[in-house]
Design a protein around this motif. Structure first.
Motif, PDB file in Angstrom:
ATOM      1  N   ASP A  84       7.610  -4.543   6.058  1.00 15.23           N
ATOM      2  CA  ASP A  84       8.279  -5.053   7.252  1.00 15.23           C
ATOM      3  C   ASP A  84       7.320  -5.722   8.233  1.00 15.23           C
ATOM      4  O   ASP A  84       7.773  -6.348   9.197  1.00 15.23           O
ATOM      5  CB  ASP A  84       9.005  -3.909   7.987  1.00 15.23           C
ATOM      6  N   ILE A  85       6.025  -5.591   8.012  1.00 11.44           N
ATOM      7  CA  ILE A  85       5.076  -6.138   8.983  1.00 11.44           C
ATOM      8  C   ILE A  85       5.077  -7.668   8.916  1.00 11.44           C
ATOM      9  O   ILE A  85       5.404  -8.265   7.893  1.00 11.44           O
ATOM     10  CB  ILE A  85       3.638  -5.620   8.726  1.00 11.44           C
ATOM     11  N   ALA A  86       4.678  -8.284  10.023  1.00 13.22           N
ATOM     12  CA  ALA A  86       4.599  -9.744  10.064  1.00 13.22           C
ATOM     13  C   ALA A  86       3.513 -10.234   9.114  1.00 13.22           C
ATOM     14  O   ALA A  86       2.411  -9.669   9.069  1.00 13.22           O
ATOM     15  CB  ALA A  86       4.283 -10.196  11.495  1.00 13.22           C
ATOM     16  N   GLY A  87       3.834 -11.251   8.352  1.00 11.64           N
ATOM     17  CA  GLY A  87       2.856 -11.848   7.452  1.00 11.64           C
ATOM     18  C   GLY A  87       2.721 -11.171   6.110  1.00 11.64           C
ATOM     19  O   GLY A  87       1.904 -11.589   5.282  1.00 11.64           O
ATOM     20  N   PHE A  88       3.513 -10.112   5.859  1.00 15.59           N
ATOM     21  CA  PHE A  88       3.435  -9.404   4.579  1.00 15.59           C
ATOM     22  C   PHE A  88       3.702 -10.384   3.434  1.00 15.59           C
ATOM     23  O   PHE A  88       4.698 -11.111   3.441  1.00 15.59           O
ATOM     24  CB  PHE A  88       4.463  -8.276   4.549  1.00 15.59           C
ATOM     25  N   VAL A  89       2.767 -10.412   2.455  1.00 14.37           N
ATOM     26  CA  VAL A  89       2.884 -11.353   1.339  1.00 14.37           C
ATOM     27  C   VAL A  89       3.756 -10.705   0.271  1.00 14.37           C
ATOM     28  O   VAL A  89       3.318  -9.824  -0.460  1.00 14.37           O
ATOM     29  CB  VAL A  89       1.488 -11.712   0.769  1.00 14.37           C
ATOM     30  N   LYS A  90       5.028 -11.164   0.193  1.00 18.71           N
ATOM     31  CA  LYS A  90       5.991 -10.490  -0.684  1.00 18.71           C
ATOM     32  C   LYS A  90       5.856 -10.899  -2.147  1.00 18.71           C
ATOM     33  O   LYS A  90       6.250 -10.147  -3.045  1.00 18.71           O
ATOM     34  CB  LYS A  90       7.407 -10.758  -0.186  1.00 18.71           C
ATOM     35  N   ALA A  91       5.315 -12.075  -2.387  1.00 21.22           N
ATOM     36  CA  ALA A  91       5.138 -12.528  -3.779  1.00 21.22           C
ATOM     37  C   ALA A  91       3.701 -13.012  -3.964  1.00 21.22           C
ATOM     38  O   ALA A  91       3.448 -14.216  -4.086  1.00 21.22           O
ATOM     39  CB  ALA A  91       6.137 -13.637  -4.104  1.00 21.22           C
ATOM     40  N   PRO A  92       2.744 -12.063  -3.955  1.00 18.93           N
ATOM     41  CA  PRO A  92       1.336 -12.469  -4.045  1.00 18.93           C
ATOM     42  C   PRO A  92       1.001 -13.106  -5.391  1.00 18.93           C
ATOM     43  O   PRO A  92       1.572 -12.741  -6.426  1.00 18.93           O
ATOM     44  CB  PRO A  92       0.584 -11.146  -3.854  1.00 18.93           C
ATOM     45  N   LYS A  93       0.099 -14.070  -5.346  1.00 26.40           N
ATOM     46  CA  LYS A  93      -0.398 -14.720  -6.554  1.00 26.40           C
ATOM     47  C   LYS A  93      -1.767 -14.143  -6.901  1.00 26.40           C
ATOM     48  O   LYS A  93      -2.341 -13.334  -6.153  1.00 26.40           O
ATOM     49  CB  LYS A  93      -0.478 -16.224  -6.329  1.00 26.40           C
ATOM     50  N   LEU A  94      -2.330 -14.601  -8.003  1.00 26.44           N
ATOM     51  CA  LEU A  94      -3.639 -14.105  -8.447  1.00 26.44           C
ATOM     52  C   LEU A  94      -4.700 -14.312  -7.372  1.00 26.44           C
ATOM     53  O   LEU A  94      -5.565 -13.467  -7.168  1.00 26.44           O
ATOM     54  CB  LEU A  94      -4.050 -14.787  -9.752  1.00 26.44           C
ATOM     55  N   LYS A  95      -4.630 -15.427  -6.670  1.00 32.05           N
ATOM     56  CA  LYS A  95      -5.634 -15.733  -5.649  1.00 32.05           C
ATOM     57  C   LYS A  95      -5.581 -14.752  -4.475  1.00 32.05           C
ATOM     58  O   LYS A  95      -6.565 -14.582  -3.747  1.00 32.05           O
ATOM     59  CB  LYS A  95      -5.454 -17.155  -5.130  1.00 32.05           C
ATOM     60  N   ASP A  96      -4.435 -14.103  -4.281  1.00 28.63           N
ATOM     61  CA  ASP A  96      -4.277 -13.153  -3.167  1.00 28.63           C
ATOM     62  C   ASP A  96      -4.789 -11.763  -3.524  1.00 28.63           C
ATOM     63  O   ASP A  96      -5.095 -10.964  -2.636  1.00 28.63           O
ATOM     64  CB  ASP A  96      -2.799 -13.039  -2.777  1.00 28.63           C
ATOM     65  N   ARG A  97      -4.861 -11.470  -4.817  1.00 27.99           N
ATOM     66  CA  ARG A  97      -5.188 -10.113  -5.266  1.00 27.99           C
ATOM     67  C   ARG A  97      -6.685  -9.827  -5.176  1.00 27.99           C
ATOM     68  O   ARG A  97      -7.510 -10.735  -5.052  1.00 27.99           O
ATOM     69  CB  ARG A  97      -4.704  -9.919  -6.712  1.00 27.99           C
ATOM     70  N   ILE A  98      -7.011  -8.546  -5.228  1.00 30.13           N
ATOM     71  CA  ILE A  98      -8.412  -8.130  -5.323  1.00 30.13           C
ATOM     72  C   ILE A  98      -8.839  -8.207  -6.782  1.00 30.13           C
ATOM     73  O   ILE A  98      -8.086  -7.823  -7.684  1.00 30.13           O
ATOM     74  CB  ILE A  98      -8.588  -6.694  -4.779  1.00 30.13           C
ATOM     75  N   HIS A  99     -10.075  -8.676  -7.010  1.00 27.00           N
ATOM     76  CA  HIS A  99     -10.563  -8.861  -8.382  1.00 27.00           C
ATOM     77  C   HIS A  99     -11.692  -7.898  -8.753  1.00 27.00           C
ATOM     78  O   HIS A  99     -12.044  -7.784  -9.929  1.00 27.00           O
ATOM     79  CB  HIS A  99     -11.035 -10.300  -8.565  1.00 27.00           C
ATOM     80  N   CYS A 100     -12.249  -7.227  -7.770  1.00 26.53           N
ATOM     81  CA  CYS A 100     -13.274  -6.191  -8.022  1.00 26.53           C
ATOM     82  C   CYS A 100     -13.357  -5.319  -6.778  1.00 26.53           C
ATOM     83  O   CYS A 100     -13.186  -5.811  -5.657  1.00 26.53           O
ATOM     84  CB  CYS A 100     -14.632  -6.836  -8.320  1.00 26.53           C
TER      85      CYS A 100
END
Length: 471
Positions: A324-340
């Motif tokens: 519910d927070i402002a700016g919450f990324v509801k459909a994150p892509k690979l670039k948004d995720r953590i990789h390590c």
């Protein structure tokens, strides 16, 4: 080797001239011990081979070597066919020159006198100082003399070309030169790395500056999450990496010690090239520290791992992060995720880490493992567990105490030992240090390799899906 005026390349050049397999130990340093003849003799007499090094305000570095022990004799000369004067820098630029003793003057190689510092040559070719001197505005005006070419063959180099025509110095150091003992654990690294040189530092910087994620995945930057207890040095690690590429010590991320985490936001920091300001192709993501009673919770971390959390989100200890927070990324892509993920742990406190905190870390690891995320541990504050590292972090991979802490943390966290990386953040330092840079660049290099492992696995999964669909 102890930290001081000399870099690895300087020691290497001295070793070429001295010969044999040697190690250096800092005995005397005038900015630390005082410019005092009695102090010099108390620290340096009877120590065998020594190198005396002087550095002046023009950043010219020069000195002398003798294979004889200094003594407090009243003006006695010591013969030494191996003695020589040398120059390592002139006006800030490398200038490696050796000036050997003249064969007919071997009997006058060095002079020992309880009232004087090091003296090279029967004609006082290089006489450093007498009595006790104090610095003025950070400069010691030595009261010795430099009448070159009496005992040592200066090959046409005069006083101006050797020492800028004066005996004003910012620093003077004396190093003991000793044989290496191959049975000494400090002579054999417990983890091998390339030879630490300025060239290695530049190569590591260039490799990381030129790093790019896998081209097939079409993402601009990899994202590394820094997570750990409050005060362990998460923000300081970002500041350290940032400093290396900016070219000076920075404090862009808020760091320090406090009862609760100083990091109150989720921040996805850019690391930028200093001259151009161009961002590098990775981000270091900082978040609220782990605490027993409060701090970041497992669900909050999962949202970060999955790429849901917006940059600069402010954590509320009494209100967990939600969709519910402002700016919450509801459909994150690979670039948004953590990789390590890099767990940041304080080496000086791992022995007293509570079982409750360990359990919290293990729960987070379950979420990370479910996502196939590679994990490393950055073991900070290694200079707090070994006094030698306060002078030279170049000894990190030679110190058994560091190895013991690495092994212990690997067992505690359940990771391979190669995934536990000792580092030293910039904290009290005001200027960059090559060895601190190398230690942290090696860590950053390994983290990026692990991030690439995640991306390769992701690419393999995509390929498998395409094959399955085609079937």
């Amino acid at each position: 080797m102890m930290a001081g005026l000399l870099q690895k390349e300087d020691f290497d050049e001295l070793l070429k001239w001295i010969g044999g397999r040697r190690k250096f130990r800092l005995l005397y340093k005038i900015t630390r011990d005082g410019c005092s003849a009695p102090t010099f003799h108390s620290k340096c007499d009877g120590k065998g081979m020594t190198v005396t090094v002087l550095s002046n305000p023009s950043d010219t570095v020069y000195g002398g070597f003798t294979s004889q022990s200094w003594t407090s004799a009243g003006g006695a000369y010591l013969p030494d066919p191996k003695a020589f004067l040398f120059q390592l820098k002139y006006n800030g630029k490398s200038s490696y020159n050796q000036f050997p003793i003249k064969p007919e003057r071997i009997a006058y190689a060095v002079q020992c006198n309880s009232g004087y510092g090091p003296i090279f040559g029967g004609g006082l070719d290089l006489s450093t100082f007498s009595g006790n001197l104090t610095a003025s505005n950070g400069v010691f005006t030595l009261n010795g003399s430099c009448t070159l070419n009496n005992t040592y063959n200066m090959k046409g180099t005069d006083y101006n070309a050797f020492a800028n025509g004066n005996l004003q110095v910012k620093e003077m150091e004396v190093y003991q030169v000793d044989d290496c003992d191959m049975n000494d654990p400090l002579e054999i690294p417990w983890r091998r790395t390339p030879e630490w040189t300025t060239r290695l530092m530049q190569e590591l910087k260039e490799e990381i500056e030129n790093y790019k994620p896998l081209e097939q995945l079409k993402i601009q930057q990899t994202k590394i999450l820094l997570i750990g207890q409050i005060g362990a040095g998460k923000s300081s690690f970002f500041n350290t990496i940032n400093s290396i590429f900016r070219g000076y010590v920075t404090s862009q991320a808020c760091s320090g010690t406090a009862e609760h985490s100083l990091t109150t936001q989720y921040r996805s920091y850019q690391v930028r090239n200093g001259p151009s300001g161009k961002p590098l192709n990775f981000r270091l993501c900082d978040t609220r520290g782990l605490e027993e009673g409060q701090g970041i919770e497992a669900q909050d971390v999962c949202y970060i791992l999955d790429g849901n959390t917006p940059d600069k989100y402010v954590f509320n200890p009494s209100l967990p992060l939600s969709s519910d927070i402002a700016g919450f990324v509801k459909a994150p892509k690979l670039k948004d995720r953590i990789h390590c993920v890099a767990f940041v742990l304080d080496a000086s406190s791992v022995d007293v880490m509570s079982e409750k905190m360990l359990e919290k870390i293990r729960k987070l690891q379950i979420a990370m493992n479910q996502r196939g995320l590679p994990q490393v541990v950055l073991l900070t504050k290694i200079d707090k567990i070994c006094a030698s590292l306060q002078d030279d972090v170049g000894l990190t991979y030679y110190i058994p105490t560091v190895q013991e802490h690495v092994d212990k943390v690997a067992a505690m966290i359940g990771l391979p030992r190669s995934h536990v990386i000792p580092v030293k953040n910039y904290e009290s330092e005001r200027e960059l240090n090559d060895n601190i840079n190398i230690l942290n660049l090696l860590a950053m290099q390994q983290i990026l390799h692990f991030a690439d492992d995640f991306l390769y696995n992701y690419l393999d999964d995509l390929d498998d899906e395409q094959i399955s669909t085609a079937d």
